[in-house]
Design an enzyme around this catalytic site. Structure first.
Site, PDB file in Angstrom:
ATOM      1  N   ASN A 147      -6.360 -15.044  -5.673  1.00 56.70           N
ATOM      2  CA  ASN A 147      -6.818 -16.322  -5.135  1.00 56.70           C
ATOM      3  C   ASN A 147      -6.411 -16.646  -3.721  1.00 56.70           C
ATOM      4  OD1 ASN A 147      -3.791 -16.297  -4.927  1.00 56.70           O
ATOM      5  ND2 ASN A 147      -3.443 -17.786  -6.452  1.00 56.70           N
ATOM      6  N   ASP A 191       8.907 -10.310  -0.496  1.00 57.38           N
ATOM      7  CA  ASP A 191       9.119 -11.390  -1.445  1.00 57.38           C
ATOM      8  C   ASP A 191       9.883 -10.749  -2.513  1.00 57.38           C
ATOM      9  OD1 ASP A 191       7.004  -9.728  -2.430  1.00 57.38           O
ATOM     10  OD2 ASP A 191       5.601 -11.287  -2.590  1.00 57.38           O
TER      11      ASP A 191
HETATM   12  C1  GLP Z   1       1.616  -9.751  -5.844  1.00 56.24           C
HETATM   13  C2  GLP Z   1       2.712  -9.844  -4.675  1.00 56.24           C
HETATM   14  C3  GLP Z   1       1.808  -9.649  -3.134  1.00 56.24           C
HETATM   15  C4  GLP Z   1       0.438  -8.622  -3.482  1.00 56.24           C
HETATM   16  C5  GLP Z   1      -0.468  -9.454  -4.382  1.00 56.24           C
HETATM   17  C6  GLP Z   1      -1.516  -8.487  -4.850  1.00 56.24           C
HETATM   18  O1  GLP Z   1       1.792 -10.875  -6.461  1.00 56.24           O
HETATM   19  N1  GLP Z   1       3.524 -10.662  -4.374  1.00 56.24           N
HETATM   20  O2  GLP Z   1       2.376  -9.159  -2.224  1.00 56.24           O
HETATM   21  O3  GLP Z   1      -0.108  -8.392  -2.246  1.00 56.24           O
HETATM   22  O4  GLP Z   1       0.133 -10.066  -5.471  1.00 56.24           O
HETATM   23  O5  GLP Z   1      -1.055  -7.607  -5.992  1.00 56.24           O
HETATM   24  P1  GLP Z   1      -1.892  -5.875  -6.041  1.00 56.24           P
HETATM   25  O6  GLP Z   1      -1.827  -5.214  -4.899  1.00 56.24           O
HETATM   26  O7  GLP Z   1      -1.022  -5.561  -7.404  1.00 56.24           O
HETATM   27  O8  GLP Z   1      -3.122  -6.523  -6.347  1.00 56.24           O
END
Ligand code: GLP
Length: 238
Positions: free
Chosen positions: A130, A64
Site C-alpha cells: 500500500n 521499526d
Molecule cells: C514491512 C516493514 C517494511 C517493509 C515492508 C515490505 O511491514 N515494516 O519496512 O519494507 O513491510 O516488506 P517485504 O519486504 O516483506 O515485502
C-alpha cells in the site's frame, strides 16, 4: 528533485548492485546505516553476511519494530536483524525501537531523540504493497517523527506469511516517522515483485500524496530506486 531509477530484472544482479552501493558507501566513510526488515532485504543481508566487510566501526539504526512481541520471538525485528545480519556481522552500536516496552509512546520519543543525535548516511528501505515505508501507513503526515502506529489490515495480511495465523501478527508497531526517514543523506529503496508495482508506479509517475507514503521520496534529493519491475532506467525529475 531527482530519483535515480535502476531497473534490473535479474534478481541476483539486482541484489549484487544493492550490495555494491552499500559497499561503496562504506568504503567512502559512511558510518551510520539505516537498516530495514522484510523479505525484500533478506537476499541483500545474505550478501553482507558472506562478504568481507567489517561493520564493527559502524552503527546501525532500524526503521521499526512490532509492539508487544518479545525480542526472542522469531518474527520480532530484533530477532530478524540478529539472524540475518548481526550474529554474523556485528555493528558497533545497533539501534532498534524496544517493542517490549510498557510505554510505547515514551519509547517512540526516546528513539526519535536517539535518531536526532545521529546522521544516517544510507537508509535502506523496502515498500509495503500500500506504499508504506517503515510502518508509516497511508495517511501518515509527512512531518511525522517516530511514533506508535496501528497497522492496517492490508499490512497485517501481507505480513501474516511470517506468522502461524493472521491473529498472531501484532496490531501495533513503533516506526521512524516520515520526517525521520527523510533526514537520511541517501536512501536506497528496493522493490521486488509484481505486488510492489502500484507503489513504484505512484512513486515514479504519480502525485506526491500522504495517501501513498513512498511518494514523499520525490522530495528527497538523493534516492536510488532499485527494482526488477521493468520500469525504464532513467533519472526521474519532478
Ligand atoms: C514491512 C516493514 C517494511 C517493509 C515492508 C515490505 O511491514 N515494516 O519496512 O519494507 O513491510 O516488506 P517485504 O519486504 O516483506 O515485502
Amino acid at each position: 528533485m531527482t530519483i535515480q531509477l535502476l531497473s534490473i530484472q535479474n534478481i541476483d544482479q539486482l541484489y549484487e548492485k544493492a550490495f555494491s552501493i552499500l559497499k561503496e558507501q562504506q568504503n567512502t566513510g559512511a558510518k551510520n546505516f539505516g537498516l530495514a526488515t522484510g523479505g525484500t532485504m533478506i537476499p541483500l543481508y545474505k550478501y553482507i553476511r558472506n562478504s568481507a566487510l567489517d561493520f564493527s566501526h559502524c552503527n546501525s539504526v532500524n526503521l521499526d519494530e512490532y509492539v508487544g512481541l518479545p525480542k526472542s520471538h522469531p518474527q520480532s525485528y530484533f530477532s530478524f536483524m540478529r539472524k540475518h545480519v548481526f550474529n554474523t556481522k556485528p555493528f558497533g552500536i545497533t539501534y532498534l525501537p524496544n517493542g517490549e516496552t510498557a510505554n510505547p509512546e515514551e519509547e517512540a520519543k526516546r528513539y526519535e531523540t536517539t535518531l536526532k543525535s545521529l546522521e544516517i548516511d544510507l537508509q535502506l528501505l523496502g515498500v509495503g504493497e500500500n506504499g508504506h515505508i517503515g510502518f508509516n501507513e497511508p495517511g501518515t503526515s509527512f512531518t511525522s517523527e517516530t511514533h506508535v502506529v496501528t497497522l492496517t489490515n492490508s499490512t497485517r495480511k501481507a505480513n501474516a506469511r511470517f506468522f502461524h495465523t493472521i491473529d498472531d501478527v501484532p496490531r501495533k508497531a513503533i516506526t521512524m516517522g516520515i520526517a525521520s526517514i527523510m533526514r537520511a543523506k541517501q536512501i536506497l529503496l528496493i522493490a521486488v515483485g509484481a505486488k510492489k508495482r502500484p507503489a513504484i508506479q505512484a512513486l515514479l509517475h504519480g502525485e506526491i500524496t500522504e495517501m501513498i507514503p513512498v511518494t514523499v521520496l520525490k522530495k528527497h534529493g538523493n534516492v536510488i530506486v532499485l527494482t526488477d519491475l521493468g520500469f525504464k532506467n532513467t533519472n526521474h525529475d519532478d
